[in-house]
Design an enzyme around this catalytic site. Structure first.
Site, mmCIF file in Angstrom:
data_model
loop_
_atom_site.group_PDB
_atom_site.id
_atom_site.type_symbol
_atom_site.label_atom_id
_atom_site.label_comp_id
_atom_site.label_asym_id
_atom_site.label_seq_id
_atom_site.Cartn_x
_atom_site.Cartn_y
_atom_site.Cartn_z
ATOM 1 N N LYS A 1 26.343 -4.211 -3.445
ATOM 2 C CA LYS A 1 27.810 -4.157 -3.527
ATOM 3 C C LYS A 1 28.426 -3.531 -2.284
ATOM 4 O O LYS A 1 29.627 -3.310 -2.224
ATOM 5 C CB LYS A 1 28.232 -3.330 -4.754
ATOM 6 C CG LYS A 1 27.682 -3.836 -6.072
ATOM 7 C CD LYS A 1 28.128 -2.895 -7.196
ATOM 8 C CE LYS A 1 27.457 -3.249 -8.510
ATOM 9 N NZ LYS A 1 27.654 -2.185 -9.512
ATOM 10 N N HIS B 1 5.725 6.001 11.223
ATOM 11 C CA HIS B 1 5.067 5.832 9.932
ATOM 12 C C HIS B 1 4.112 7.019 9.765
ATOM 13 O O HIS B 1 2.894 6.871 9.827
ATOM 14 C CB HIS B 1 4.317 4.499 9.912
ATOM 15 C CG HIS B 1 3.991 3.983 8.537
ATOM 16 N ND1 HIS B 1 4.002 4.784 7.414
ATOM 17 C CD2 HIS B 1 3.618 2.756 8.116
ATOM 18 C CE1 HIS B 1 3.664 4.054 6.361
ATOM 19 N NE2 HIS B 1 3.431 2.822 6.756
ATOM 20 N N ARG C 1 0.794 -1.218 0.000
ATOM 21 C CA ARG C 1 0.000 0.000 0.000
ATOM 22 C C ARG C 1 0.834 1.280 0.000
ATOM 23 O O ARG C 1 0.547 2.211 -0.758
ATOM 24 C CB ARG C 1 -0.952 0.043 1.205
ATOM 25 C CG ARG C 1 -2.219 -0.746 0.985
ATOM 26 C CD ARG C 1 -2.696 -1.328 2.280
ATOM 27 N NE ARG C 1 -1.786 -2.383 2.654
ATOM 28 C CZ ARG C 1 -1.951 -3.668 2.308
ATOM 29 N NH1 ARG C 1 -3.008 -4.023 1.641
ATOM 30 N NH2 ARG C 1 -1.066 -4.584 2.638
ATOM 31 N N THR C 2 1.841 1.347 0.856
ATOM 32 C CA THR C 2 2.580 2.612 0.970
ATOM 33 C C THR C 2 3.253 2.945 -0.368
ATOM 34 O O THR C 2 3.120 4.056 -0.884
ATOM 35 C CB THR C 2 3.610 2.532 2.120
ATOM 36 O OG1 THR C 2 2.903 2.189 3.309
ATOM 37 C CG2 THR C 2 4.326 3.851 2.322
ATOM 38 N N ARG D 1 11.439 3.630 2.651
ATOM 39 C CA ARG D 1 11.104 2.718 3.747
ATOM 40 C C ARG D 1 12.336 1.874 4.013
ATOM 41 O O ARG D 1 12.965 1.380 3.067
ATOM 42 C CB ARG D 1 9.922 1.820 3.362
ATOM 43 C CG ARG D 1 9.747 0.675 4.339
ATOM 44 C CD ARG D 1 8.506 -0.124 4.086
ATOM 45 N NE ARG D 1 7.313 0.602 4.494
ATOM 46 C CZ ARG D 1 6.090 0.067 4.533
ATOM 47 N NH1 ARG D 1 5.908 -1.184 4.167
ATOM 48 N NH2 ARG D 1 5.047 0.784 4.920
#
Ligand code: NCD
Length: 308
Positions: A86, A135, A57-58, A107
């Protein structure tokens, strides 16, 4: 009120008036989010979407928000396909991304990572979740949902149910609801209680907080906010097994609730809400999911300075 260039790291960075302003801008975005109106408001702007942790959703609602406003999106959802593989540091990844875009949504599994990224970046950083930390954009869409569904936020009684220990959405939401003077009940298995500092902070803000471990007596609740157990954040899988499946909302639970009580959930759900609840008038979680689009449109337009 000026949002241009601002980072969105924690809901605590915003005053009540600023939050209400964001909700009002979001309300105006609804027809565009529904595609009833078309917009070129963010034409020529690029959002980088950097997801180091799973998301449905986000990420999708941020990308939809940007595109519905005529903007463009670059980014990744699988950090394993980037130079992070890397050994590149987060700081260098952020410095690189910012030279290609106007705003970064990220995120990351580490608490504090969004704040750190904001120190390196000139462009606004929007925190799409940092570990068990914050959040803020979910919090804004949760507030928007209560505001739209209930007409106002003040004076409502809200129960937060589930994994209050590791759930970042409830950490942000508890603070914001306290800011609006909302009395709350924190219901969780004893192992997953709301962190003490959050409980204390809410109390210091002058609201009543009740802490419980069972789902009984929810007859005076206006909003029941359910969360999933955050399996991935348990240091010991055995500890997870002890609490898995320890609460579930089903038709039986809803027998003695207020007629107009709404159930919210940031989603994803696992087994904490029975699917037959979806068809009841109480289920607000899919409308809540939609609300992510207008709220994130509002945030993007505000931090890019296109809307005041
Ligand atoms: C939440 C999250 O990522 O914190 N999901 C979301 O953003 N809608 C809730 C969760 O994962 O349980």
């Amino acid at each position: 009120m000026n949002f241009k260039g601002r980072d969105v790291i924690s809901i605590k960075d915003f005053s009540k008036d600023e939050i209400l302003h964001i909700l009002k801008v979001a309300e105006k975005m609804v027809p565009i989010a529904r595609s009833d109106e078309k917009s070129k408001m963010l034409d020529g702007y690029i959002m980088a979407s950097l997801f180091f942790e799973p998301s449905t959703r986000t990420r999708l609602s941020f990308e939809a928000a940007m595109k519905r406003l005529g903007g463009n999106v670059i980014g990744f959802a699988q950090p394993g396909t980037t130079s992070i593989q890397k050994g590149e540091t987060l700081a260098d990844t952020i410095r690189t991304a910012e030279s290609y875009c106007d705003v970064i949504v990220m995120r990351h599994p580490k608490e504090g990572s969004a704040r750190m990224a904001a120190e390196f970046a000139e462009v606004p950083i929007i925190n799409g979740g940092d570990g068990a930390g914050h959040h803020p954009t979910q919090c804004l869409l949760d507030l928007f949902t209560i505001w739209k569904e209930k007409g106002k936020i003040e004076g409502k009684k809200v129960a937060l149910l589930g994994d209050l220990k590791y759930g970042r959405t409830v950490h942000s939401l508890a603070y914001a609801l306290a800011l609006f003077g909302v009395d709350m009940v924190f219901i969780s298995p004893p192992e997953l209680q709301m962190p003490k500092e959050v409980v204390e902070e809410c109390k210091e803000m002058g609201v009543n907080i009740e802490v419980k471990s069972t789902l009984e007596d929810i007859g005076d609740i206006d909003v029941l906010y359910v969360t999933r157990i955050q399996k991935e954040r348990f240091p010991d899988p055995e500890e997870y097994k002890k609490v898995a499946g320890s609460y579930r909302i089903d038709l039986h639970t809803l027998k003695n609730v207020k007629e107009d009580m709404i159930i919210m959930h940031p989603l994803p759900r696992v087994d904490e809400i029975s699917p037959d609840v979806d068809a009841t008038k109480h289920a607000a979680y899919f409308r809540q999911t939609f609300n992510g689009v207008p709220v994130r449109m509002a945030l993007l337009a505000l931090v890019l300075g296109v809307v005041k």
